[in-house]
Design an enzyme around this catalytic site. Structure first.
Site, PDB file in Angstrom:
ATOM      1  CG  HIS A  45      -0.353   0.006   2.548  1.00 45.52           C
ATOM      2  ND1 HIS A  45      -0.096  -1.166   3.215  1.00 45.52           N
ATOM      3  CD2 HIS A  45       0.079   0.989   3.373  1.00 45.52           C
ATOM      4  CE1 HIS A  45       0.449  -0.895   4.394  1.00 45.52           C
ATOM      5  NE2 HIS A  45       0.581   0.403   4.519  1.00 45.52           N
ATOM      6  CG  HIS A  53       3.915   4.415   5.513  1.00 45.64           C
ATOM      7  ND1 HIS A  53       3.063   4.962   6.431  1.00 45.64           N
ATOM      8  CD2 HIS A  53       3.413   3.180   5.253  1.00 45.64           C
ATOM      9  CE1 HIS A  53       2.091   4.102   6.710  1.00 45.64           C
ATOM     10  NE2 HIS A  53       2.268   3.016   6.002  1.00 45.64           N
ATOM     11  CD  GLU A  97       3.379  -0.572   7.216  1.00 46.05           C
ATOM     12  OE1 GLU A  97       2.785   0.140   6.386  1.00 46.05           O
ATOM     13  OE2 GLU A  97       2.825  -1.083   8.193  1.00 46.05           O
TER      14      GLU A  97
END
Ligand code: CO
Length: 132
Positions: free
Chosen positions: A7, A79, A128
């Site tokens: 994502h 992020h 991440e």
């Protein structure tokens, strides 16, 4: 080592307005808000055919998203999340490469272990990693 883009997370100043915009103007499949107290965020996931967008809004005192919005009042990309097979192996490899891993693996918004990598080590982009 990294696999698919899981994502892209966008910090937003108004979660309802942002959700409505993705649902109506952009015609996306927008989920319900979920509180993630361990991460100090409320998240809304948007399912796209090839990845997800994660809208982030501050939850509680000292949310890291509040600090981000103070610097970026209109919101912005917070992020990107890449998938890995083994979070512990990924973490060890990155430490060996000299990257700063921010904390031990934590359970993320999808119930899977995640780590974050220092943006200053990755061209100004907070990364991440999520074990899938
Ligand atoms: Co994320």
């Amino acid at each position: 080592m990294i696999g698919r883009l899981n994502h892209v997370a966008i910090a937003v100043p108004d979660l309802e307005a942002a959700s409505a915009q993705y649902r109506n103007a952009l015609g996306a499949n927008v989920g319900a808000p979920q509180d993630e107290p361990d991460h100090g965020v409320t998240v809304v996931f948007i399912e796209l055919p090839n990845t997800k967008i994660e809208l982030l809004y501050p939850l509680g005192e000292g949310s890291p998203i509040q600090g981000f919005l103070d610097k970026n009042p209109a919101g912005g990309i917070h992020h990107v999340c890449y998938e890995v097979d083994d979070i512990n192996a990924a973490s060890e490899k990155l430490v060996a490469e000299g990257a700063r891993v921010l904390g031990a693996p934590k359970i993320g918004a999808h119930g899977k272990p995640v780590i974050f990598l220092h943006p200053k080590d990755f061209n100004g982009c907070l990364i991440e990693l999520e074990q899938v």
